[in-house]
Design a protein around this motif. Structure first.
Motif, PDB file in Angstrom:
ATOM      1  N   SER A 390      50.740  41.411  39.055  1.00 23.65           N
ATOM      2  CA  SER A 390      51.025  40.393  38.032  1.00 23.65           C
ATOM      3  C   SER A 390      50.033  39.241  38.029  1.00 23.65           C
ATOM      4  CB  SER A 390      52.441  39.835  38.234  1.00 23.65           C
ATOM      5  OG  SER A 390      53.409  40.861  38.142  1.00 23.65           O
ATOM      6  N   CYS A 391      49.067  39.249  38.943  1.00 26.58           N
ATOM      7  CA  CYS A 391      48.086  38.160  39.017  1.00 26.58           C
ATOM      8  C   CYS A 391      47.105  38.244  37.844  1.00 26.58           C
ATOM      9  CB  CYS A 391      47.297  38.232  40.322  1.00 26.58           C
ATOM     10  SG  CYS A 391      48.238  37.735  41.783  1.00 26.58           S
ATOM     11  N   SER A 392      46.911  37.124  37.154  1.00 28.75           N
ATOM     12  CA  SER A 392      45.908  37.097  36.093  1.00 28.75           C
ATOM     13  C   SER A 392      44.555  36.637  36.632  1.00 28.75           C
ATOM     14  CB  SER A 392      46.348  36.187  34.949  1.00 28.75           C
ATOM     15  OG  SER A 392      46.594  34.883  35.422  1.00 28.75           O
ATOM     16  N   THR A 393      44.579  35.975  37.791  1.00 31.18           N
ATOM     17  CA  THR A 393      43.350  35.528  38.461  1.00 31.18           C
ATOM     18  C   THR A 393      43.544  35.705  39.965  1.00 31.18           C
ATOM     19  OG1 THR A 393      42.986  33.841  36.757  1.00 31.18           O
ATOM     20  CG2 THR A 393      41.769  33.569  38.807  1.00 31.18           C
ATOM     21  N   VAL A 394      42.453  36.017  40.683  1.00 30.51           N
ATOM     22  CA  VAL A 394      42.525  36.151  42.139  1.00 30.51           C
ATOM     23  C   VAL A 394      41.414  35.340  42.787  1.00 30.51           C
ATOM     24  CG1 VAL A 394      42.023  37.779  44.008  1.00 30.51           C
ATOM     25  CG2 VAL A 394      43.740  38.356  42.325  1.00 30.51           C
ATOM     26  N   GLY A 424      46.942  46.645  37.236  1.00 31.98           N
ATOM     27  CA  GLY A 424      47.446  45.276  37.146  1.00 31.98           C
ATOM     28  C   GLY A 424      46.995  44.594  35.873  1.00 31.98           C
ATOM     29  N   GLU A 425      46.899  43.259  35.928  1.00 32.68           N
ATOM     30  CA  GLU A 425      46.497  42.509  34.737  1.00 32.68           C
ATOM     31  C   GLU A 425      45.508  41.395  35.065  1.00 32.68           C
ATOM     32  OE1 GLU A 425      49.876  39.629  33.487  1.00 32.68           O
ATOM     33  OE2 GLU A 425      50.910  41.419  34.189  1.00 32.68           O
ATOM     34  N   CYS A 426      44.774  41.560  36.161  1.00 32.19           N
ATOM     35  CA  CYS A 426      43.832  40.521  36.587  1.00 32.19           C
ATOM     36  C   CYS A 426      42.610  40.487  35.672  1.00 32.19           C
ATOM     37  CB  CYS A 426      43.399  40.782  38.026  1.00 32.19           C
ATOM     38  SG  CYS A 426      42.298  39.524  38.678  1.00 32.19           S
ATOM     39  N   GLN A 427      42.256  39.275  35.232  1.00 34.85           N
ATOM     40  CA  GLN A 427      41.101  39.098  34.349  1.00 34.85           C
ATOM     41  C   GLN A 427      39.895  38.509  35.065  1.00 34.85           C
ATOM     42  OE1 GLN A 427      42.086  37.106  30.641  1.00 34.85           O
ATOM     43  NE2 GLN A 427      44.199  37.785  30.792  1.00 34.85           N
ATOM     44  N   GLN A 428      40.142  37.721  36.120  1.00 33.76           N
ATOM     45  CA  GLN A 428      39.041  37.029  36.798  1.00 33.76           C
ATOM     46  C   GLN A 428      39.201  37.120  38.313  1.00 33.76           C
ATOM     47  OE1 GLN A 428      36.331  35.276  35.549  1.00 33.76           O
ATOM     48  NE2 GLN A 428      36.856  35.981  33.507  1.00 33.76           N
ATOM     49  N   ILE A 429      38.084  37.376  39.017  1.00 34.49           N
ATOM     50  CA  ILE A 429      38.045  37.290  40.478  1.00 34.49           C
ATOM     51  C   ILE A 429      37.110  36.151  40.841  1.00 34.49           C
ATOM     52  CG2 ILE A 429      37.369  38.439  42.625  1.00 34.49           C
ATOM     53  CD1 ILE A 429      37.975  41.099  41.266  1.00 34.49           C
ATOM     54  N   HIS A 430      37.609  35.206  41.604  1.00 39.23           N
ATOM     55  CA  HIS A 430      36.807  34.071  42.050  1.00 39.23           C
ATOM     56  C   HIS A 430      36.604  34.178  43.563  1.00 39.23           C
ATOM     57  CE1 HIS A 430      38.538  31.846  38.336  1.00 39.23           C
ATOM     58  NE2 HIS A 430      37.458  32.550  38.034  1.00 39.23           N
ATOM     59  N   PHE A 431      35.380  34.367  43.963  1.00 41.97           N
ATOM     60  CA  PHE A 431      35.019  34.454  45.378  1.00 41.97           C
ATOM     61  C   PHE A 431      34.674  33.040  45.833  1.00 41.97           C
ATOM     62  CE2 PHE A 431      32.942  35.994  49.163  1.00 41.97           C
ATOM     63  CZ  PHE A 431      33.540  37.226  49.422  1.00 41.97           C
ATOM     64  N   ILE A 432      35.517  32.450  46.672  1.00 41.09           N
ATOM     65  CA  ILE A 432      35.392  31.025  46.996  1.00 41.09           C
ATOM     66  C   ILE A 432      34.908  30.849  48.433  1.00 41.09           C
ATOM     67  CG2 ILE A 432      36.629  28.832  47.162  1.00 41.09           C
ATOM     68  CD1 ILE A 432      38.593  29.986  45.069  1.00 41.09           C
ATOM     69  N   CYS A 433      33.732  30.265  48.564  1.00 35.15           N
ATOM     70  CA  CYS A 433      33.118  30.044  49.876  1.00 35.15           C
ATOM     71  C   CYS A 433      33.439  28.623  50.341  1.00 35.15           C
ATOM     72  CB  CYS A 433      31.602  30.230  49.791  1.00 35.15           C
ATOM     73  SG  CYS A 433      31.116  31.759  48.974  1.00 35.15           S
ATOM     74  N   THR A 434      34.175  28.513  51.443  1.00 37.31           N
ATOM     75  CA  THR A 434      34.616  27.202  51.926  1.00 37.31           C
ATOM     76  C   THR A 434      33.621  26.621  52.933  1.00 37.31           C
ATOM     77  OG1 THR A 434      35.902  28.210  53.715  1.00 37.31           O
ATOM     78  CG2 THR A 434      37.037  27.845  51.619  1.00 37.31           C
TER      79      THR A 434
END
Length: 815
Positions: A390-394, A424-434
């Motif tokens: 159900s995630c639209s963004t990850v 699923g229904e994911c539209q965007q994957i954001h790879f976040i470097c901390t």
């Protein structure tokens, strides 16, 4: 509890919950006063709870419609509102009363009139045809916000619905259409990452609540899921949902049995330590000397009666830090072993929902802090799977220094890619470097380029996601929370906030509601005219002809796509039958794995329907491995046919292309312009509804391939799980190999099951298209209107709002 409540629960087919309502002494009066929190405690299962809330909402609306509100009179004899604003109210009331006298609408006999002393009419009757002073002031000050527009239009439609007193078909149809306008879309943003990567700190920074989630609250191997969303209340809340006691008993038995087998094998690995930690968190060292039955004694759960009663436990606090201190024992924290807490309850927890007051970023967004590998507990794993789908963004969170090469982050993304993409229904994957503190822009760009190159090489992921859907961000939560000068090119937290703001943007909800309201008001006003029967008949014939043509076009487009899927799947079946033994061998005889260690791994897998979830590393699902040739054969075609980005259009845009050509008809038949405007908005609403239905169904269709294989394999898993003693590993392997060899027809079954579901979806789409538009044509152009109210002024106001919203959207597109 009175007979009214009992009868309502029985009528709503919720009689299983009568006992819970009886225990809390819920009578008719308190039923109407129940809030969401109290309902959550009374009805602990999501399905019945949703039904109850919907039925209660309708019951309240029915009460408001049939019973005029009582006046609240103060000591001076005036209502509080009249006392403060009597000049405005009297002005509008006199106008309103005069309009009612001049119209063909007979006021409800029970409604109070304006007395000579200036008492105001019922709040429901007040302002039937005029905008309220507040709304008029807003309009005068300039354009309203979308929130204000939505509120205004909802208020208009509520009052219009109350004025539809007729019992004729058209009035009932219109009231149903007004109810159907109410929709709310919540976006789920799934957050993944290993322990220490900075997930919790990132979420805290994003919502500006530094002490909300404790550091390390959920690691990649931990079962507890944490949802963070908004609340309308003033306090911070944590809603803790537990697994059932029976589930826990089964898990304890499984954990103890696995530990005994580890001891017999002289093992001792990460999985063994994890099982020990799970039991010790709740029982200390007591579990080692006691039976599973003894460990179910109520004394261990005395502090959490909600667990025994299968209810949600609710914690409250005035501050984020205060709430964090209260719920930390229900999550898995890195500080668990050092803190002086007698008992930790995270092994019993299914999910924690943290509710934050006064947070605009969470109005329509829920952040979900997720473990990477699901869970051995079936109910937790099912929730984990449903949330991911159900995630639209990850967001994949990892440290800056090893972003491109960190195996764990990429393993997590690869493991869930099919659940997010075609399943699923994911539209965007954001790879976040901390932890990008003090990094130079040049170094940042190198990291981003390296991550993007790593993404392109991961075929498992790119089968489901294009480069356009993958973005890389660098952040420093430490720097951001300190309030220091933030370089937006290095620390991109503000960009992530902007993304959440866009997800939160209520434009879609507002635009759809206002557009639908405009159509309904158009039909009401248009239906009042009885002078255009001949033109109605002519338009009707044209529309029905257009509907038939468009319906057939959609049908042909779907059938062509289904034939293409059938061809791809046929190739996938042949490949599956040829390669299944090789794929099975790679699972049953992994390289670089000791036999003793693999014995435990395979034992765990057959006990869990073929799914192997190690504490560290990639999970493996034998059913997915066996189905992989089938899924790979359709992945690309499936992604194009059912894109998660609805702007691309399902079935190659066939549904979006559906049109009754109302624009050209409006130009030709001006006398039925209002009815055609209604049909125009109904067509748009119907497409939106269909696209949502398809988005839900396509997940089931895609996953049906693996589910059919799983269903066929269950018998051999059960047989293999029963083996004990010397030679168990060989017997498990032989059983699975024999079963697959004898059941190669299961790949053909999987193909047929998917095609059958595709055909069911086709029938649903075509039936919805035809039925919705036929009903709309009939009620707008064929049904005789009885006593509909004059809504011209409301129509003009809502049309103005429609034009404002469309103008704003055009500006955004052009900017």
């Amino acid at each position: 509890m009175d007979g009214f409540v009992r009868n309502k629960l029985t009528e709503w087919k919720l009689s299983d919950w009568i006992e819970a309502f009886e225990a809390q002494e819920i009578d008719k009066e308190s039923l109407y006063l129940l809030n969401d929190q109290e309902i959550d405690q009374l009805i602990t299962k999501a399905g019945p709870r949703v039904k109850f809330k919907d039925k209660l909402k309708l019951l309240k609306e029915e009460q408001n419609t049939t019973q005029p509100q009582k006046e609240a009179v103060n000591t001076s004899g005036q209502s509080p509102v009249t006392a403060q604003h009597s000049p405005f109210l009297l002005h509008y009331q006199e106008q309103d009363q005069q309009k009612l006298l001049n119209s063909n609408i007979v006021p409800h006999q029970d409604l109070p009139s304006i007395s000579e002393k200036g008492k105001r009419k019922s709040e429901l009757e007040f302002d039937e045809c005029q905008p309220s002073p507040k709304r008029q002031d807003n309009c005068a000050a300039g354009s309203q916000s979308e929130t204000e527009i939505l509120s205004d239009v909802k208020d208009i439609m509520r009052r219009v619905s109350q004025r539809l007193h007729g019992r004729d078909k058209l009035s009932a149809f219109l009231k149903d259409k007004i109810k159907d306008l109410e929709t709310e879309k919540r976006h789920l943003v799934g957050v993944f990452g290993r322990t220490g990567a900075g997930k919790s700190s990132l979420i805290n920074a994003i919502i500006n609540k530094e002490g909300l989630l404790p550091s390390g609250s959920v690691s990649a191997c931990t079962s507890v899921m944490i949802k963070v969303e908004a609340t309308n209340g003033s306090k911070y809340e944590a809603h803790i949902e537990f697994i059932t006691k029976k589930d826990w008993e089964n898990e304890v038995q499984s954990l103890k049995l696995a530990l005994e087998e580890d001891d017999d094998d002289d093992g001792g690995n990460g999985d063994c330590l994890d099982r020990d930690e799970t039991l010790s968190a709740l029982y200390g060292e007591e579990w080692k000397e006691k039976s599973t039955h003894s460990l179910m004694d109520n004394k261990y759960f005395r502090d959490i009666p909600e667990f025994q009663m299968s209810k949600i436990k609710i914690l409250e606090s005035d501050s984020a830090e205060g709430l964090s201190e209260k719920f930390v024992r229900y999550t898995r924290s890195e500080s668990n072993e050092t803190e002086e807490v007698k008992r930790w309850y995270w092994p019993l927890v299914k999910c924690v929902t943290v509710k934050v007051p006064d947070n605009d970023f969470l109005d329509h967004v829920t952040l979900v802090d997720l473990p990477g590998n699901g869970d051995s507990n079936r109910s937790r794993d099912q929730m984990w799977t449903e949330l991911i789908a159900s995630c639209s963004t990850v967001w994949i969170v990892t440290e800056m220094t090893r972003a491109a090469s960190e195996r764990e982050a990429w393993d997590i993304l690869e493991g869930v890619s099919s659940l997010l993409g075609n399943g699923g229904e994911c539209q965007q994957i954001h790879f976040i470097c901390t932890k990008s503190d003090h990094e130079k822009p040049d170094d940042i760009n190198k990291v981003k380029k390296a991550v993007m190159n790593a993404f392109k090489k991961r075929e498992t992921i790119t089968n489901h996601f294009s480069e356009d859907s993958f973005q890389v961000f660098t952040v420093s939560t430490k720097e951001f929370l300190k309030g220091e000068n933030v370089n937006p090119d290095v620390n991109e937290i503000l960009k992530l906030k902007e993304i959440l703001k866009n997800l939160n943007d209520a434009h879609s909800e507002t635009s759809n509601y206002v557009s639908g309201a405009h159509g309904i008001l158009s039909l009401i006003q248009g239906a009042r005219s009885r002078e255009v029967v001949e033109q109605k008949n002519e338009v009707c014939a044209v529309l029905e002809g257009n509907l038939s043509i468009q319906h057939n076009r959609v049908k042909k487009a779907i059938e062509d796509i289904t034939k293409a899927f059938e061809q791809h799947l046929r190739e996938g079946v042949e490949k599956s039958q040829n390669l299944c033994e090789r794929k099975l061998r790679s699972f049953l005889h992994p390289s670089k794995t000791r036999e003793r260690s693999f014995h435990r791994t395979l034992k765990y897998a057959v006990r869990n329907d073929g799914i192997q979830k190690p504490r560290i590393g990639k999970p493996k699902d034998l059913n997915m491995i066996l189905a992989s040739c089938l899924t790979e054969s359709i992945d690309e075609k499936f992604r194009k046919t059912f894109p998660n980005d609805l702007k691309c259009g399902n079935f190659n845009g066939a549904i979006d292309a559906f049109s009754l050509s109302t624009d050209s008809l409006i130009e030709k038949y001006k006398n039925v312009e209002l009815q055609l405007t209604f049909l125009q908005t109904e067509e748009k609403k119907m497409k939106t509804k269909l696209n949502k239905t398809i988005l839900t169904q396509k997940k089931l269709i895609y996953n049906s391939l693996t589910e059919t294989i799983r269903s066929n394999m269950k018998g051999c898993y059960k047989e293999a799980a029963a083996f004990e003693g010397p030679g168990t590993l060989k017997r498990m392997r032989d059983t699975i190999e024999r079963h697959v060899e004898s059941k190669k027809y299961m790949f053909e079954e999987a193909k047929n099951a998917m095609l059958e579901q595709l055909n069911d979806l086709k029938e649903t789409v075509l039936r919805t298209l035809k039925k919705t538009m036929e009903e709309s044509i009939e009620h707008s152009l064929k049904t005789e209107a009885c006593s509909l109210p004059d809504v011209l002024e409301h129509l003009e106001m809502v049309k103005k709002h429609c034009d404002e919203l469309n103008g704003d959207q055009d500006e955004k597109k052009n900017s």
